[in-house]
Scaffold this motif. Structure first.
Motif, mmCIF file in Angstrom:
data_model
loop_
_atom_site.group_PDB
_atom_site.id
_atom_site.type_symbol
_atom_site.label_atom_id
_atom_site.label_comp_id
_atom_site.label_asym_id
_atom_site.label_seq_id
_atom_site.Cartn_x
_atom_site.Cartn_y
_atom_site.Cartn_z
ATOM 1 N N THR A 248 21.912 15.514 29.009
ATOM 2 C CA THR A 248 21.590 13.943 28.138
ATOM 3 C C THR A 248 22.671 13.654 26.812
ATOM 4 O O THR A 248 22.660 12.587 26.929
ATOM 5 N N TYR A 249 23.474 14.800 26.674
ATOM 6 C CA TYR A 249 24.285 14.041 24.861
ATOM 7 C C TYR A 249 25.093 13.332 26.196
ATOM 8 O O TYR A 249 25.872 12.050 25.928
ATOM 9 N N ALA A 250 25.882 13.347 26.964
ATOM 10 C CA ALA A 250 26.822 12.780 28.217
ATOM 11 C C ALA A 250 26.224 11.338 27.842
ATOM 12 O O ALA A 250 27.225 9.940 28.656
ATOM 13 N N GLN A 251 24.682 10.881 28.831
ATOM 14 C CA GLN A 251 24.375 10.057 29.327
ATOM 15 C C GLN A 251 24.047 9.053 27.618
ATOM 16 O O GLN A 251 24.382 8.246 27.826
ATOM 17 N N ARG A 252 24.029 9.664 27.089
ATOM 18 C CA ARG A 252 24.211 9.011 25.777
ATOM 19 C C ARG A 252 25.077 8.702 25.216
ATOM 20 O O ARG A 252 25.788 7.512 24.260
ATOM 21 N N TYR A 253 26.218 9.212 25.472
ATOM 22 C CA TYR A 253 28.017 8.612 25.104
ATOM 23 C C TYR A 253 28.150 7.342 26.686
ATOM 24 O O TYR A 253 28.926 6.964 25.514
ATOM 25 N N ALA A 254 27.740 7.501 27.128
ATOM 26 C CA ALA A 254 27.684 6.569 27.984
ATOM 27 C C ALA A 254 27.336 5.514 27.609
ATOM 28 O O ALA A 254 28.062 4.199 28.126
ATOM 29 N N ARG A 255 26.563 5.128 27.528
ATOM 30 C CA ARG A 255 25.549 4.125 26.721
ATOM 31 C C ARG A 255 26.253 3.952 25.484
ATOM 32 O O ARG A 255 26.394 2.521 25.482
ATOM 33 N N ILE A 256 26.685 4.610 24.776
ATOM 34 C CA ILE A 256 27.398 4.055 23.483
ATOM 35 C C ILE A 256 28.627 3.469 24.024
ATOM 36 O O ILE A 256 29.281 2.280 23.908
ATOM 37 N N ARG A 257 29.334 4.199 25.173
ATOM 38 C CA ARG A 257 30.561 3.479 25.889
ATOM 39 C C ARG A 257 30.557 1.663 26.439
ATOM 40 O O ARG A 257 31.493 1.222 25.843
ATOM 41 N N ALA A 258 29.279 1.680 26.547
ATOM 42 C CA ALA A 258 28.785 0.657 27.500
ATOM 43 C C ALA A 258 28.477 -0.909 26.671
ATOM 44 O O ALA A 258 29.056 -2.019 26.867
ATOM 45 N N GLN A 259 27.900 0.128 24.857
ATOM 46 C CA GLN A 259 28.449 -1.392 24.442
ATOM 47 C C GLN A 259 29.516 -1.445 23.466
ATOM 48 O O GLN A 259 28.977 -2.361 22.560
ATOM 49 N N ALA A 260 30.964 -0.474 23.283
ATOM 50 C CA ALA A 260 31.215 -0.741 22.821
ATOM 51 C C ALA A 260 32.008 -1.704 23.246
ATOM 52 O O ALA A 260 32.127 -2.368 24.124
ATOM 53 N N LEU A 261 33.267 -2.385 22.611
ATOM 54 C CA LEU A 261 34.422 -3.063 22.797
ATOM 55 C C LEU A 261 35.605 -2.637 23.532
ATOM 56 O O LEU A 261 35.374 -1.393 24.098
ATOM 57 N N SER A 262 36.037 -3.082 24.588
ATOM 58 C CA SER A 262 36.912 -2.892 25.992
ATOM 59 C C SER A 262 37.941 -2.734 24.696
ATOM 60 O O SER A 262 38.190 -2.974 24.066
ATOM 61 N N PRO A 263 38.548 -1.361 25.720
ATOM 62 C CA PRO A 263 40.523 -1.067 25.056
ATOM 63 C C PRO A 263 40.896 -2.277 24.262
ATOM 64 O O PRO A 263 41.393 -1.805 23.774
ATOM 65 N N ALA A 264 41.388 -3.192 24.865
ATOM 66 C CA ALA A 264 42.367 -4.516 24.613
ATOM 67 C C ALA A 264 41.211 -5.143 23.511
ATOM 68 O O ALA A 264 41.855 -5.235 22.412
#
Length: 278
Positions: A248-264
């Motif tokens: 569950t936490y891994a899936q939540r983290y994946a959603r956070i990553r999807a909403q974040a700016l790209s690395p560049a």
């Protein structure tokens, strides 16, 4: 009082090293001042080490190995374990796991994560804590925090990913100079091949969903393919290994990553903030 409290909380390795150093010093017939002179430290620093009120620093352990250990390796081998003694009790189990990880994924909400902090930022942050810590305690915690950063260059290489809420970049800790250097350090680390840094922007919830609203998360993977979640609310700690909860936490983290700016985009934002006259 601070030294008395430190002595009472000194870890097993710290006390053991202190006893060995004291016994070897006495065998040579040296006073604490004499040993300090040979080590390049004061007699009071030797006294603090021997009583357990201040764990030996890496530099002192190196000197003890040279002067008292005489190549036996006893003080050199103790360095990692003395360092572990310096961590807060609630962090020690995770700290041991962190050094073994093959991958670590961090989402941090309010502050730059400790693994990425500069020494000055860490000192300002820890020194400003409450209850106010002694200067000895502050320096011990800073030293231990800096030692964790060996993970960036460790072999075998660990995959390290950090997502920072934008508010952590805007919250000044210490002076303007300290904060600018911290931002530049983030950008520098982001360029390592095994490191990714992303920023969750302040407007991440503008469409009605902010996946990071529930707070910080750290996920780790070990060489044994074990997966854990580490949470640290208000100086407490929770290490979760139940598979369903980790998922569950891994899936939540994946959603956070999807909403974040790209690395560049994230590095560009960090560098822009570092260049501002804040």
């Amino acid at each position: 009082m601070a030294r008395s409290e430190n002595k009472e909380s000194a870890g097993t390795t710290t006390r053991y090293v202190a006893r060995i150093a004291r016994n070897l010093r006495k065998q040579k017939g040296w006073s604490q001042e004499e040993l300090g002179g040979r080590l390049g430290f004061t007699g009071s620093a030797v006294s603090a080490m021997e009583t357990g009120s201040q764990p030996a620093s890496d530099q002192m352990l190196e000197a003890l190995e040279r002067v008292l250990g005489e190549g036996s390796g006893i003080f050199e081998e103790a360095r990692e374990f003395v360092r572990m003694d310096k961590y807060p009790a609630q962090f020690k189990d995770f700290a041991a796991l962190e050094q073994r990880v093959v991958a670590i994924f961090i989402y941090e909400t309010h502050l730059v994560n400790g693994l990425f902090q500069t020494e000055d930022y860490a000192h300002a942050l820890i020194n400003g804590g409450f209850p106010p810590p002694s200067e000895e305690r502050v320096q011990g915690l800073v030293d231990a925090r800096m030692a964790r950063q060996g993970l960036f260059s460790r072999q075998p290489t660990a995959l390290i990913e950090l997502i920072l809420d934008e508010s952590a970049l805007l919250r000044q800790i210490g002076s303007t100079s300290i904060m600018r250097k911290q931002l530049r350090r983030l950008a520098e680390l982001a360029r390592l091949r095994n490191v990714t840094v992303q920023v969750l922007p302040l407007n991440a919830g503008s469409r009605g969903e902010c996946a990071g609203a529930r707070g910080s998360i750290t996920l780790i993977e070990t060489p044994d393919d074990d997966r854990f979640v580490y949470l640290e609310p208000q100086d407490e700690s929770l290490l979760i290994k139940e598979a369903a909860k980790v998922r569950t936490y891994a899936q939540r983290y994946a959603r956070i990553r999807a909403q974040a700016l790209s690395p560049a985009e994230s590095v560009a934002l960090i560098e822009g903030l570092a260049g501002e006259d804040r």
